[in-house]
Every structure is written in C-alpha cells, then in structure tokens.
Scaffold this motif. Sequence first.
Motif, PDB file in Angstrom:
ATOM      1  N   GLY A  30      -9.403   3.932  -5.554  1.00  0.00           N
ATOM      2  CA  GLY A  30      -9.632   3.894  -4.087  1.00  0.00           C
ATOM      3  C   GLY A  30      -8.244   3.564  -3.364  1.00  0.00           C
ATOM      4  N   LEU A  31      -7.291   3.116  -4.223  1.00  0.00           N
ATOM      5  CA  LEU A  31      -6.036   2.801  -3.535  1.00  0.00           C
ATOM      6  C   LEU A  31      -5.013   4.152  -3.305  1.00  0.00           C
ATOM      7  N   ASN A  32      -4.188   3.813  -2.364  1.00  0.00           N
ATOM      8  CA  ASN A  32      -3.230   5.148  -2.060  1.00  0.00           C
ATOM      9  C   ASN A  32      -2.372   5.233  -3.074  1.00  0.00           C
ATOM     10  N   THR A  33      -2.021   6.697  -3.360  1.00  0.00           N
ATOM     11  CA  THR A  33      -0.668   7.250  -4.062  1.00  0.00           C
ATOM     12  C   THR A  33      -0.045   8.142  -3.240  1.00  0.00           C
ATOM     13  N   ASP A  34       1.103   7.714  -3.075  1.00  0.00           N
ATOM     14  CA  ASP A  34       2.370   8.798  -2.345  1.00  0.00           C
ATOM     15  C   ASP A  34       3.296   8.540  -3.029  1.00  0.00           C
ATOM     16  N   ILE A  35       4.539   9.260  -2.312  1.00  0.00           N
ATOM     17  CA  ILE A  35       5.754   9.348  -2.821  1.00  0.00           C
ATOM     18  C   ILE A  35       6.508   7.966  -2.939  1.00  0.00           C
ATOM     19  N   HIS A  36       5.745   6.909  -2.245  1.00  0.00           N
ATOM     20  CA  HIS A  36       6.375   5.561  -2.252  1.00  0.00           C
ATOM     21  C   HIS A  36       5.935   4.877  -3.319  1.00  0.00           C
ATOM     22  N   ALA A  37       4.648   4.741  -3.710  1.00  0.00           N
ATOM     23  CA  ALA A  37       4.201   4.085  -4.798  1.00  0.00           C
ATOM     24  C   ALA A  37       2.750   4.516  -5.205  1.00  0.00           C
ATOM     25  N   ASP A  38       2.522   4.534  -6.401  1.00  0.00           N
ATOM     26  CA  ASP A  38       1.034   5.071  -7.108  1.00  0.00           C
ATOM     27  C   ASP A  38       0.016   4.068  -6.734  1.00  0.00           C
ATOM     28  N   ALA A  39      -1.369   4.208  -7.094  1.00  0.00           N
ATOM     29  CA  ALA A  39      -2.324   3.314  -6.846  1.00  0.00           C
ATOM     30  C   ALA A  39      -2.074   1.982  -8.007  1.00  0.00           C
ATOM     31  N   GLU A  40      -1.708   2.316  -9.033  1.00  0.00           N
ATOM     32  CA  GLU A  40      -1.542   1.386  -9.976  1.00  0.00           C
ATOM     33  C   GLU A  40      -0.657   0.341  -9.510  1.00  0.00           C
ATOM     34  N   TYR A  41       0.356   0.796  -8.991  1.00  0.00           N
ATOM     35  CA  TYR A  41       1.694  -0.194  -8.285  1.00  0.00           C
ATOM     36  C   TYR A  41       1.100  -0.749  -7.410  1.00  0.00           C
ATOM     37  N   ARG A  42       0.358  -0.401  -6.439  1.00  0.00           N
ATOM     38  CA  ARG A  42      -0.008  -0.992  -5.249  1.00  0.00           C
ATOM     39  C   ARG A  42      -1.020  -2.283  -5.810  1.00  0.00           C
ATOM     40  N   ALA A  43      -1.944  -1.857  -6.679  1.00  0.00           N
ATOM     41  CA  ALA A  43      -2.973  -2.879  -7.272  1.00  0.00           C
ATOM     42  C   ALA A  43      -2.230  -3.993  -7.767  1.00  0.00           C
ATOM     43  N   HIS A  44      -1.115  -3.600  -8.430  1.00  0.00           N
ATOM     44  CA  HIS A  44      -0.237  -4.883  -9.065  1.00  0.00           C
ATOM     45  C   HIS A  44       0.331  -5.737  -7.989  1.00  0.00           C
ATOM     46  N   LEU A  45       0.754  -4.922  -6.939  1.00  0.00           N
ATOM     47  CA  LEU A  45       1.508  -5.751  -5.770  1.00  0.00           C
ATOM     48  C   LEU A  45       0.458  -6.459  -4.885  1.00  0.00           C
ATOM     49  N   ILE A  46      -0.787  -6.156  -4.843  1.00  0.00           N
ATOM     50  CA  ILE A  46      -1.793  -7.009  -4.249  1.00  0.00           C
ATOM     51  C   ILE A  46      -1.769  -8.252  -4.950  1.00  0.00           C
ATOM     52  N   GLY A  47      -1.721  -8.407  -6.138  1.00  0.00           N
ATOM     53  CA  GLY A  47      -1.709  -9.783  -7.069  1.00  0.00           C
ATOM     54  C   GLY A  47      -0.624 -10.504  -6.582  1.00  0.00           C
ATOM     55  N   VAL A  48       0.399  -9.854  -6.747  1.00  0.00           N
ATOM     56  CA  VAL A  48       1.876 -10.539  -6.414  1.00  0.00           C
ATOM     57  C   VAL A  48       1.787 -11.006  -5.068  1.00  0.00           C
ATOM     58  N   MET A  49       1.446 -10.292  -4.014  1.00  0.00           N
ATOM     59  CA  MET A  49       1.859 -10.808  -2.851  1.00  0.00           C
ATOM     60  C   MET A  49       0.511 -11.631  -2.339  1.00  0.00           C
ATOM     61  N   ALA A  50      -0.429 -11.665  -3.114  1.00  0.00           N
ATOM     62  CA  ALA A  50      -1.683 -12.819  -2.744  1.00  0.00           C
ATOM     63  C   ALA A  50      -1.200 -13.885  -3.306  1.00  0.00           C
ATOM     64  N   LYS A  51      -0.234 -14.059  -4.421  1.00  0.00           N
ATOM     65  CA  LYS A  51       0.002 -15.398  -4.855  1.00  0.00           C
ATOM     66  C   LYS A  51       1.074 -15.666  -4.221  1.00  0.00           C
ATOM     67  N   ARG A  52       2.001 -14.879  -3.496  1.00  0.00           N
ATOM     68  CA  ARG A  52       3.184 -15.511  -2.578  1.00  0.00           C
ATOM     69  C   ARG A  52       2.528 -15.873  -1.313  1.00  0.00           C
ATOM     70  N   ALA A  53       1.394 -15.279  -0.990  1.00  0.00           N
ATOM     71  CA  ALA A  53       0.742 -15.653   0.411  1.00  0.00           C
ATOM     72  C   ALA A  53       0.018 -17.092   0.173  1.00  0.00           C
ATOM     73  N   VAL A  54      -0.596 -17.139  -0.923  1.00  0.00           N
ATOM     74  CA  VAL A  54      -0.938 -18.571  -1.084  1.00  0.00           C
ATOM     75  C   VAL A  54       0.153 -19.691  -1.256  1.00  0.00           C
ATOM     76  N   ALA A  55       1.127 -19.520  -1.963  1.00  0.00           N
ATOM     77  CA  ALA A  55       2.153 -20.189  -1.980  1.00  0.00           C
ATOM     78  C   ALA A  55       2.820 -20.973  -0.746  1.00  0.00           C
ATOM     79  N   ALA A  56       2.957 -19.518   0.209  1.00  0.00           N
ATOM     80  CA  ALA A  56       3.549 -19.741   1.642  1.00  0.00           C
ATOM     81  C   ALA A  56       2.427 -20.702   2.532  1.00  0.00           C
ATOM     82  N   ALA A  57       0.947 -20.318   2.324  1.00  0.00           N
ATOM     83  CA  ALA A  57       0.067 -21.004   3.174  1.00  0.00           C
ATOM     84  C   ALA A  57       0.043 -22.718   2.556  1.00  0.00           C
ATOM     85  N   LEU A  58       0.336 -22.903   1.321  1.00  0.00           N
ATOM     86  CA  LEU A  58       0.353 -24.310   0.897  1.00  0.00           C
ATOM     87  C   LEU A  58       1.753 -25.248   1.291  1.00  0.00           C
ATOM     88  N   ALA A  59       2.916 -24.292   1.544  1.00  0.00           N
ATOM     89  CA  ALA A  59       4.260 -24.740   1.850  1.00  0.00           C
ATOM     90  C   ALA A  59       4.281 -25.652   3.067  1.00  0.00           C
TER      91      ALA A  59
END
Length: 98
Positions: free
Chosen positions: A69-98
């Motif tokens: 259900g995630l987007n796939t286009d010339i910039h990134a496929d769905a699997e890469y976007r799924a991976h980025l959600i996890g990475v960005m979520a961790k960064r967001a939590v770290a920023a919220a706790l800082a």
Amino acid sequence: QNAAYVKYKQPASRFALVGVFVSQAASGSVRVAVTGAGPGVFRVAELEKALSANFSVDAIAGIKVAASGLNTDIHADAEYRAHLIGVMAKRAVAAALA
C-alpha cells in the motif's frame, strides 16, 4: 508532553519522501503519523502501541512496517519507504526526548 517531526527530503523538490510525526500527550497517549510514504497521511498502530508501553527508541527497534500500500515511484520503492518509516520514527522519538 513530547513531540517531534522529522522527514527525509527528496533532494530536488525538498518534499518529504517520508516524514514521521510522533507525539506523547501528558495523559500518556501516543500518536505516530506518516506522510509521503503512502497515498495520504496515515497512523501506524503498531508503533503507537509499542511507544505507549515505553516511549523510547528501543521500544520500536524491532518493528517493521509493511510495504504493501505504500508509494513506489522514481524516487523510492515501497520497501525503501517502509524502511524509512522505521528510521524516521526512531529519529522522531529521539528528538522528542531531547
């Protein structure tokens, strides 16, 4: 209360390839919203549940977001976007706790 928004920018447009907003209210309720990865903004219940139990980066370390259900286009496929959600979520939590 803790909250943060982080995004992985598409280099040419500077729009969010994936952006994640994480918030923890004074009541303890947690919301995780994602933009750029799918056809619209959506929440990730599994991340919210884990962060409600323990608002820390470690609490979401092993969670994988499904690519279906995630987007796939010339910039990134769905699997890469799924991976980025996890990475960005961790960064967001770290920023919220800082």
